[in-house]
Design an enzyme around this catalytic site. Sequence first.
Site, PDB file in Angstrom:
ATOM      1  N   ASN A 279       0.826  -1.200   0.000  1.00 50.66           N
ATOM      2  CA  ASN A 279       0.000   0.000   0.000  1.00 50.66           C
ATOM      3  C   ASN A 279       0.866   1.257   0.000  1.00 50.66           C
ATOM      4  O   ASN A 279       1.757   1.412   0.837  1.00 50.66           O
ATOM      5  CB  ASN A 279      -0.911   0.015   1.231  1.00 50.66           C
TER       6      ASN A 279
ATOM      7  N   GLU B 250      -3.056   0.190  -3.897  1.00 48.31           N
ATOM      8  CA  GLU B 250      -2.867  -1.130  -3.294  1.00 48.31           C
ATOM      9  C   GLU B 250      -2.452  -2.095  -4.402  1.00 48.31           C
ATOM     10  O   GLU B 250      -3.237  -2.386  -5.302  1.00 48.31           O
ATOM     11  CB  GLU B 250      -4.158  -1.596  -2.636  1.00 48.31           C
TER      12      GLU B 250
END
Length: 331
Positions: free
Chosen positions: A226, A271
Amino acid sequence: MPRDETAPRPVASPFPVHRDGEPVPEGLSGAVAALGNFDGIHQGHRALIAAVREMAAGLGRPSAVLTFEPHPRVFFSPDKAMFRLTGEGGKLAVLQRLGVDGAFVRRFDAALAGTGAAAFVADTLRGELGLSGVVIGHDFHFGRGREGTPAMLEALCAENGLACRIVPAVAAGGGEAPVSSSAIRAALEAGDVRTANHLLGYRWFVEGEVRHGDKRGRTLGFPTANVALDSCALAHGIYAVRARLRDGSVRDGVASYGRRPTFDDGAPLLETYLFDFAGDLYGQRIAVEFVGFIRGEARFDSAEALVARMHEDAAEAKRMLAADRTPSMLG
């Protein structure tokens, strides 16, 4: 066969970078510099780089780029977020790959904004930086209130003993509209990665540090790296990507950029799920290249429905990645 001056070069080290207040590095003494913001370093910018390398070689001088940080638009409108295509580090890395000998990074502040066109050429370009020549694009303006035009720069360079070349607009693929950073931003805002990469001449990429999240992807069978992106206006959705890790390896993957509407509708986050990878990337800085747009962000009725679609997205990403032939700037 003539050498392609726009093709990426093997990265040489060190890459001299001059900043305000520092002595000019020996490797940039008497350089010929291309001037501009160079956000994205697209095909139009690469024409400037090819021209500056050619002029520098002809004069027996180093080639360089003179760029500005922060971007002037950020200085003049500090309260308005700007979608930058490349941060400073990414810009310098691409310039090095394209074979210029170094860079001048000029701080864009009130003093520079208030400098007149004539003083900029005589005091900054010739006096402080000791340039031998400059290369600009057809629409380059400079000096207080953007008073300096390409024609004015040409005349001022002649007065100050500097060589000067003006490069005409570049249209990608024979199109009529010139390549511009604004057109690339618009394409990315629409999720049109293919057009953006075509205008850039390479795969658009972002960089950032992998941060801890809520580990939800791990529980779904898709652990992700992330990264929070500053002022990024990329369309929210699912993308086929390639990531360069700290060890230099490049991994294929699929990434989501958006607010996760199925779960929390939180702040936008990139992500990235890397195929066949099980390492720990927390705290590492990675670069993620965008290869293709798969679909827009969507809300699902259940985690099971989301996982089923994620498997489909991964398969589509693999198909896109296998077919992609766009050059990379990540080495």
